[in-house]
Design a protein around this motif. Structure first.
Motif, mmCIF file in Angstrom:
data_model
loop_
_atom_site.group_PDB
_atom_site.id
_atom_site.type_symbol
_atom_site.label_atom_id
_atom_site.label_comp_id
_atom_site.label_asym_id
_atom_site.label_seq_id
_atom_site.Cartn_x
_atom_site.Cartn_y
_atom_site.Cartn_z
ATOM 1 N N THR A 245 0.823 -1.204 0.000
ATOM 2 C CA THR A 245 0.000 0.000 0.000
ATOM 3 C C THR A 245 0.859 1.255 0.000
ATOM 4 N N GLU A 246 1.884 1.262 0.817
ATOM 5 C CA GLU A 246 2.764 2.434 0.857
ATOM 6 C C GLU A 246 3.475 2.624 -0.483
ATOM 7 N N ARG A 247 3.859 1.536 -1.101
ATOM 8 C CA ARG A 247 4.503 1.622 -2.416
ATOM 9 C C ARG A 247 3.526 2.178 -3.457
ATOM 10 N N GLY A 248 2.274 1.748 -3.384
ATOM 11 C CA GLY A 248 1.269 2.261 -4.307
ATOM 12 C C GLY A 248 0.999 3.734 -4.107
ATOM 13 N N LEU A 249 0.929 4.165 -2.855
ATOM 14 C CA LEU A 249 0.726 5.588 -2.572
ATOM 15 C C LEU A 249 1.888 6.418 -3.121
ATOM 16 N N ALA A 250 3.084 5.884 -3.029
ATOM 17 C CA ALA A 250 4.252 6.583 -3.577
ATOM 18 C C ALA A 250 4.168 6.678 -5.098
ATOM 19 N N ARG A 251 3.673 5.635 -5.741
ATOM 20 C CA ARG A 251 3.506 5.657 -7.205
ATOM 21 C C ARG A 251 2.531 6.763 -7.616
ATOM 22 N N ILE A 252 1.435 6.852 -6.895
ATOM 23 C CA ILE A 252 0.425 7.857 -7.222
ATOM 24 C C ILE A 252 0.982 9.258 -6.997
ATOM 25 N N ALA A 253 1.689 9.447 -5.888
ATOM 26 C CA ALA A 253 2.295 10.753 -5.608
ATOM 27 C C ALA A 253 3.313 11.130 -6.680
ATOM 28 N N LYS A 254 4.085 10.162 -7.138
ATOM 29 C CA LYS A 254 5.083 10.418 -8.174
ATOM 30 C C LYS A 254 4.428 10.871 -9.471
ATOM 31 N N ALA A 255 3.203 10.392 -9.716
ATOM 32 C CA ALA A 255 2.471 10.790 -10.916
ATOM 33 C C ALA A 255 1.877 12.192 -10.786
ATOM 34 N N GLY A 256 2.015 12.798 -9.600
ATOM 35 C CA GLY A 256 1.516 14.145 -9.398
ATOM 36 C C GLY A 256 0.010 14.219 -9.219
ATOM 37 N N VAL A 257 -0.571 13.158 -8.678
ATOM 38 C CA VAL A 257 -2.024 13.078 -8.524
ATOM 39 C C VAL A 257 -2.363 12.866 -7.054
ATOM 40 N N ASP A 258 -3.423 13.514 -6.582
ATOM 41 C CA ASP A 258 -3.892 13.287 -5.222
ATOM 42 C C ASP A 258 -4.546 11.917 -5.106
ATOM 43 N N VAL A 259 -4.572 11.386 -3.876
ATOM 44 C CA VAL A 259 -5.178 10.075 -3.655
ATOM 45 C C VAL A 259 -5.933 10.081 -2.333
ATOM 46 N N ALA A 260 -7.070 9.399 -2.334
ATOM 47 C CA ALA A 260 -7.821 9.113 -1.118
ATOM 48 C C ALA A 260 -8.045 7.606 -1.071
ATOM 49 N N LEU A 261 -7.890 7.022 0.105
ATOM 50 C CA LEU A 261 -8.120 5.596 0.282
ATOM 51 C C LEU A 261 -9.568 5.356 0.712
ATOM 52 N N LEU A 262 -10.199 4.350 0.120
ATOM 53 C CA LEU A 262 -11.530 3.911 0.536
ATOM 54 C C LEU A 262 -11.339 2.573 1.218
ATOM 55 N N ASP A 263 -11.524 2.530 2.529
ATOM 56 C CA ASP A 263 -11.183 1.324 3.277
ATOM 57 C C ASP A 263 -12.206 0.208 3.058
ATOM 58 N N PRO A 264 -11.981 -0.987 3.620
ATOM 59 C CA PRO A 264 -12.825 -2.147 3.306
ATOM 60 C C PRO A 264 -14.300 -1.944 3.628
ATOM 61 N N GLN A 265 -15.131 -2.739 2.972
ATOM 62 C CA GLN A 265 -16.548 -2.738 3.307
ATOM 63 C C GLN A 265 -16.776 -3.571 4.560
ATOM 64 N N TYR A 266 -17.903 -3.344 5.195
ATOM 65 C CA TYR A 266 -18.229 -4.056 6.426
ATOM 66 C C TYR A 266 -18.756 -5.449 6.106
ATOM 67 N N VAL A 267 -18.111 -6.448 6.698
ATOM 68 C CA VAL A 267 -18.542 -7.837 6.567
ATOM 69 C C VAL A 267 -18.838 -8.342 7.980
ATOM 70 N N PRO A 268 -20.107 -8.366 8.382
ATOM 71 C CA PRO A 268 -20.449 -8.609 9.796
ATOM 72 C C PRO A 268 -19.972 -9.932 10.350
ATOM 73 N N GLN A 269 -19.873 -10.953 9.524
ATOM 74 C CA GLN A 269 -19.493 -12.268 10.044
ATOM 75 C C GLN A 269 -17.993 -12.412 10.259
ATOM 76 N N ASP A 270 -17.219 -11.371 9.951
ATOM 77 C CA ASP A 270 -15.762 -11.518 9.991
ATOM 78 C C ASP A 270 -15.089 -10.244 10.509
ATOM 79 N N GLU A 271 -15.688 -9.601 11.492
ATOM 80 C CA GLU A 271 -15.187 -8.306 11.957
ATOM 81 C C GLU A 271 -13.738 -8.387 12.448
ATOM 82 N N ALA A 272 -13.409 -9.428 13.202
ATOM 83 C CA ALA A 272 -12.078 -9.512 13.811
ATOM 84 C C ALA A 272 -10.966 -9.531 12.763
ATOM 85 N N ALA A 273 -11.235 -10.122 11.610
ATOM 86 C CA ALA A 273 -10.205 -10.227 10.579
ATOM 87 C C ALA A 273 -9.876 -8.873 9.960
ATOM 88 N N TYR A 274 -10.839 -7.961 9.973
ATOM 89 C CA TYR A 274 -10.647 -6.687 9.283
ATOM 90 C C TYR A 274 -9.918 -5.646 10.123
#
Length: 257
Positions: free
Chosen positions: A151-180
């Protein structure tokens, strides 16, 4: 796009956007998608994209992600969250033509998305990248350190391209909360380190689910249904709209320039 529009036009647009931003704070999300204001803030910086909104009349958003970004679970392409994002972001940024380009690959982890970021950015030439990330990594129990590094490497790639980035974190999966939880924490840590904002989809969906306001998952209890897509699209439009629209103070400065 041109970046040398008259100051008068820019100031006028800033004033309109400020009024819309203020009204959006008063009533952000409606119906089954209504959630607490606390989930709608977006920390970090989107300076380039914000400046572009103030100066131009176009905003291109590239959304890179997995199955939800590909529209899986929606009963029609126009019901995917990315289409809802486009429509509602235009409502929040009047006078700005918003174009959302969705590039989703079902089942993809952060590693797969990181490998194609350069290609997707070069093709779309966006003003802003939204990276929908983490759902499949958590589901597959991808090594957490690897997830962070990729993820950090990807963020660096986007920054190098001169573009802003926002992360959209995972969707809620009620049966597996602890894993997320570890992956959500990793994204927060990276946001603090890099300044990339995180839109808290997981927390927003969880709040709606716990309140009984809406069932946002399909029969497989993993992919979002039409309601889930609609709510996430509206939620993301609100969080980005608040960040991209200038505050009344900024508008006042523009008027006096």
């Amino acid at each position: 796009m041109t970046s040398f529009r008259p100051v008068v036009r820019s100031a006028a647009l800033a004033g309109v956007l400020a009024l819309v931003s203020a009204s959006a704070h008063a009533e952000a999300l409606r119906g089954p998608c209504r959630i607490a204001d606390a989930y709608l803030g977006l920390s970090g910086k989107l300076d380039r994209a914000t400046a572009n909104v103030r100066q131009d009349d176009e905003l291109k958003v590239l959304v890179v992600g997995s199955s939800s970004t590909a529209g899986v679970g929606a009963t029609a392409p126009e019901k995917a969250y990315t289409k809802r994002l486009e429509t509602e972001l235009e409502e929040r940024l009047p006078g700005v033509d918003v174009d959302v380009v969705a590039r989703g690959v079902g089942g993809e982890t952060a590693l797969g998305a990181e490998a194609r970021l350069d290609r997707e950015i070069a093709a779309a030439k966006p003003d802003l990248v939204v990276w929908q990330i983490g759902t499949n990594d958590a589901a597959r129990r991808i090594d957490l350190a690897t997830f962070q590094q990729v993820t950090e490497r990807g963020l660096a790639r986007i920054a190098k391209a001169g573009v802003d980035v926002a992360l959209l974190d995972p969707q809620y999966v009620p049966q597996d909360e602890a894993a997320y939880a570890p992956y959500l924490g990793a994204l927060e840590a990276l946001a603090a380190k890099t300044g990339a904002p995180v839109a808290h989809r997981y927390a927003a969906m969880r709040a709606l689910a716990k309140s009984g306001a809406a069932d946002m998952l399909s029969a497989d209890r993993l992919h979002m249904n039409d309601i889930g897509h609609a709510c996430v699209g509206a939620f993301l439009a609100e969080t980005l709209g608040r960040k991209l629209a200038p505050s009344p103070a900024v508008a006042d400065v523009a008027k006096r320039t």
